[in-house]
Motif scaffolding. Sequence first.
Motif, short mmCIF file in Angstrom:
data_model
loop_
_atom_site.label_atom_id
_atom_site.label_comp_id
_atom_site.label_asym_id
_atom_site.label_seq_id
_atom_site.Cartn_x
_atom_site.Cartn_y
_atom_site.Cartn_z
N LEU A 175 -12.00 -1.16 3.01
CA LEU A 175 -10.32 -0.94 2.80
C LEU A 175 -10.07 0.39 3.20
O LEU A 175 -8.37 0.51 3.86
CB LEU A 175 -9.82 -1.67 1.34
CG LEU A 175 -10.20 -2.57 0.82
CD1 LEU A 175 -9.93 -2.57 -0.65
CD2 LEU A 175 -9.67 -3.77 1.30
N ASN A 230 -8.85 2.29 7.32
CA ASN A 230 -8.00 1.75 7.92
C ASN A 230 -7.55 0.86 7.86
O ASN A 230 -7.29 -0.34 9.48
CB ASN A 230 -9.08 2.03 9.64
CG ASN A 230 -9.88 3.05 8.95
OD1 ASN A 230 -9.00 4.29 9.22
ND2 ASN A 230 -11.34 3.01 9.91
N ILE A 231 -6.63 0.27 7.19
CA ILE A 231 -5.69 -0.75 6.68
C ILE A 231 -4.75 -0.36 7.72
O ILE A 231 -3.74 0.50 7.14
CB ILE A 231 -5.73 -1.27 5.37
CG1 ILE A 231 -7.35 -1.33 4.88
CG2 ILE A 231 -4.68 -2.61 5.47
CD1 ILE A 231 -7.88 -2.86 5.68
N SER A 262 1.02 0.27 7.18
CA SER A 262 -0.03 1.87 6.03
C SER A 262 1.27 2.57 5.89
O SER A 262 1.08 3.42 5.05
CB SER A 262 -0.96 1.83 6.92
OG SER A 262 -0.71 2.94 8.43
N GLN A 321 -6.73 -4.61 10.71
CA GLN A 321 -8.28 -3.20 10.15
C GLN A 321 -7.78 -2.99 11.34
O GLN A 321 -7.81 -3.71 12.23
CB GLN A 321 -8.63 -3.57 8.57
CG GLN A 321 -9.94 -2.39 8.53
CD GLN A 321 -11.31 -2.75 7.59
OE1 GLN A 321 -11.91 -3.71 7.93
NE2 GLN A 321 -10.94 -2.16 6.50
N SER A 331 -9.16 -4.06 16.61
CA SER A 331 -8.63 -4.53 15.45
C SER A 331 -9.50 -5.91 15.36
O SER A 331 -9.80 -6.80 15.50
CB SER A 331 -7.14 -4.87 15.87
OG SER A 331 -6.03 -3.84 16.23
#
Length: 118
Positions: free
Chosen positions: A27, A29-30, A52, A98, A104
Amino acid sequence: VQLQASGGGLVQAGGSLRLSCAASGNLSNIVSHNWYRQAPGLERELVASFLSGGTTDYLDSVKGRFKISRDTDKKMVYLQMDNLRPEDTAVYYCNVLQYHHPRSYWFWGKGTLVTVSS
């Protein structure tokens, strides 16, 4: 990333439901957690986003009625839906965007059906 949505069901107009999305896996770099929905015969649409930085964004038709929230410790994202309308009937999907340079990645959970009766 794996996502599991739950909490859908049948509710009368004016009622409430809370959808939950459990996330697991990498999880990091969301960019955003999102809820989408797709009604029969219609395209999938973005309902709510939790970015984020902590900001949220909503589809105009749900503003003031829906609220997206996130519990980072529990790795959960929620969609509180109040004052539901028949037009909110749809399959709801949780989604994560992400970013791992230079790409991405989109991840989708299985949908949960919300039916609002008039």
